[in-house]
Motif scaffolding. Structure first.
Motif, short mmCIF file in Angstrom:
data_model
loop_
_atom_site.label_atom_id
_atom_site.label_comp_id
_atom_site.label_asym_id
_atom_site.label_seq_id
_atom_site.Cartn_x
_atom_site.Cartn_y
_atom_site.Cartn_z
N UNK A 168 53.23 26.81 23.90
CA UNK A 168 52.51 25.55 24.08
C UNK A 168 52.19 25.27 25.54
N UNK A 169 52.97 25.81 26.45
CA UNK A 169 52.67 25.63 27.87
C UNK A 169 51.50 26.51 28.32
N UNK A 170 50.98 27.34 27.41
CA UNK A 170 49.81 28.16 27.73
C UNK A 170 48.50 27.42 27.47
N UNK A 171 48.57 26.14 27.19
CA UNK A 171 47.37 25.36 26.87
C UNK A 171 46.29 25.47 27.95
N UNK A 172 46.61 25.33 29.25
CA UNK A 172 45.54 25.45 30.26
C UNK A 172 44.81 26.79 30.22
N UNK A 173 45.56 27.87 30.01
CA UNK A 173 44.94 29.19 29.94
C UNK A 173 44.02 29.28 28.73
N UNK A 174 44.46 28.75 27.59
CA UNK A 174 43.63 28.78 26.39
C UNK A 174 42.34 27.99 26.60
N UNK A 175 42.43 26.85 27.24
CA UNK A 175 41.23 26.03 27.47
C UNK A 175 40.26 26.74 28.40
N UNK A 176 40.77 27.35 29.46
CA UNK A 176 39.91 28.08 30.39
C UNK A 176 39.18 29.21 29.67
N UNK A 177 39.90 29.95 28.82
CA UNK A 177 39.27 31.05 28.09
C UNK A 177 38.22 30.54 27.11
N UNK A 178 38.50 29.43 26.44
CA UNK A 178 37.53 28.87 25.49
C UNK A 178 36.25 28.44 26.21
N UNK A 179 36.42 27.82 27.36
CA UNK A 179 35.25 27.39 28.13
C UNK A 179 34.52 28.59 28.72
N UNK A 185 33.12 23.22 26.03
CA UNK A 185 32.91 22.86 27.42
C UNK A 185 33.92 21.78 27.82
N UNK A 186 34.20 21.64 29.11
CA UNK A 186 35.11 20.56 29.54
C UNK A 186 34.62 19.18 29.10
N UNK A 192 36.86 14.69 22.96
CA UNK A 192 37.78 14.88 21.85
C UNK A 192 39.23 14.57 22.25
N UNK A 193 39.42 13.92 23.40
CA UNK A 193 40.76 13.65 23.90
C UNK A 193 41.64 12.92 22.89
N UNK A 194 41.18 11.87 22.20
CA UNK A 194 42.05 11.19 21.22
C UNK A 194 42.55 12.13 20.13
N UNK A 195 41.68 13.04 19.66
CA UNK A 195 42.10 13.98 18.62
C UNK A 195 43.09 15.00 19.18
N UNK A 233 39.05 24.33 34.06
CA UNK A 233 37.99 25.06 33.37
C UNK A 233 36.65 24.90 34.05
N UNK A 234 36.45 23.79 34.74
CA UNK A 234 35.19 23.57 35.43
C UNK A 234 34.98 24.49 36.61
N UNK A 235 36.07 25.11 37.12
CA UNK A 235 35.96 26.00 38.27
C UNK A 235 35.80 27.45 37.88
N UNK A 236 36.07 27.79 36.62
CA UNK A 236 36.00 29.17 36.17
C UNK A 236 34.67 29.40 35.45
N UNK A 237 33.68 29.73 36.22
CA UNK A 237 32.36 30.01 35.66
C UNK A 237 31.92 31.37 36.19
N UNK A 238 31.44 32.20 35.28
CA UNK A 238 31.02 33.53 35.70
C UNK A 238 29.70 33.48 36.45
N UNK A 239 29.47 34.48 37.26
CA UNK A 239 28.24 34.53 38.05
C UNK A 239 27.03 34.63 37.14
#
Length: 256
Positions: A168-179, A185-186, A192-195, A233-239
């Motif tokens: 569960x502490x891997x949530x940031x990594x999962x979000x970055x990969x999804x984005x 998108x962020x 969807x924050x309430x959900x 996630x907003x900082x990890x964007x491919x060229x």
């Protein structure tokens, strides 16, 4: 399948075999270095419960071989935990040739951060969750009921919680990969924050003991890590994506 097509496949399988063997050897070496301290390792893991047991009560072993095999099992799991950086490096080295340069720049810091987050989740479970949960559960025992936890059952219980908090502490990594994969998108995640918050408490209910303390102690960090993941996630964007958006903007300007 032609000979030219089978040769790369065979070479990949051979490389996969070699990396699996290296991983097994490293885990075995760590295990052999720790097995002498197996009982000490178990005592360390069991200390959150032992420290809150009523006076005169101890943990028990219901099978003859349990006192021997349970610490050995725990030591094997600890060896795998300690070998996680090496295991992830082997995975990275195997898939790296198939990645683009910008993808390599993304994956390497994600491997480091995912390892640190997993260890952080395990440490959080041990130092924060266990003392509170075990103190609560031992104090709620009915009058006249002696608490005598089997050492094997305790190990299965704490390993499940270690794994739950580590994942569960891997949530940031999962979000970055999804984005990164354009699955979301962020901005969409913020809407969807309430959900997400409700889902965090639902996951906490499923993965922790049936008490509000452990559920909350898992749900709140998951929510906070979700917020961290959305920001990062907003900082990890491919060229390529930046170039595509820039080209699309130029095309729109030309049309206008």
């Amino acid at each position: 399948m032609s000979v030219e097509e089978t040769q790369p496949l065979i070479s990949h399988l051979l490389e996969l075999r070699d990396r699996l063997l290296r991983s097994i050897v490293v885990v075995a070496i760590i295990f052999l270095g720790l097995v002498y301290f197996a009982n000490d390792i178990y005592s360390f893991v069991a200390s959150p419960l032992l420290s809150v047991l009523p006076n005169g009560t101890t943990m028990i072993a219901t099978n003859i071989a349990t006192p021997f095999f349970t610490p050995i099992k725990l030591t094997a799991v600890v060896a795998i935990f300690l070998a996680v950086p090496f295991l992830l490096h082997q995975i990275w080295a195997f898939v790296a040739p198939a990645l683009y340069q910008d993808e390599k720049r993304l994956v390497y810091p994600l491997l480091i951060s995912s390892t640190l987050l997993f260890y952080l989740g395990v440490a959080f479970a041990y130092y924060v969750v266990f003392p509170l949960v075990f103190a609560f559960l031992t104090k709620t025992a009915p009058e006249g009921v002696a608490i005598a936890t089997d050492i094997s059952s305790y190990l299965d219980f704490v390993l499940a919680l270690f794994l739950a908090f580590g994942i569960c502490f891997e949530v940031p990594v999962a979000i970055i990969l999804l984005c990164w994969a354009d699955i979301t998108t962020p901005k969409a995640l913020r809407k969807k924050r309430p959900y997400i918050i409700v889902g965090a408490f639902f996951v906490g209910m499923l993965l922790t003991p049936p008490d509000a303390i452990s559920q909350t102690l898992l749900a709140i960090p998951m929510w906070l890590l979700f917020e961290v993941g959305v920001i990062l996630a907003g900082f990890y964007r491919s060229k390529e994506k930046d170039d595509d958006e820039h080209n699309q903007k130029n095309e729109d300007d030309i049309i206008k």
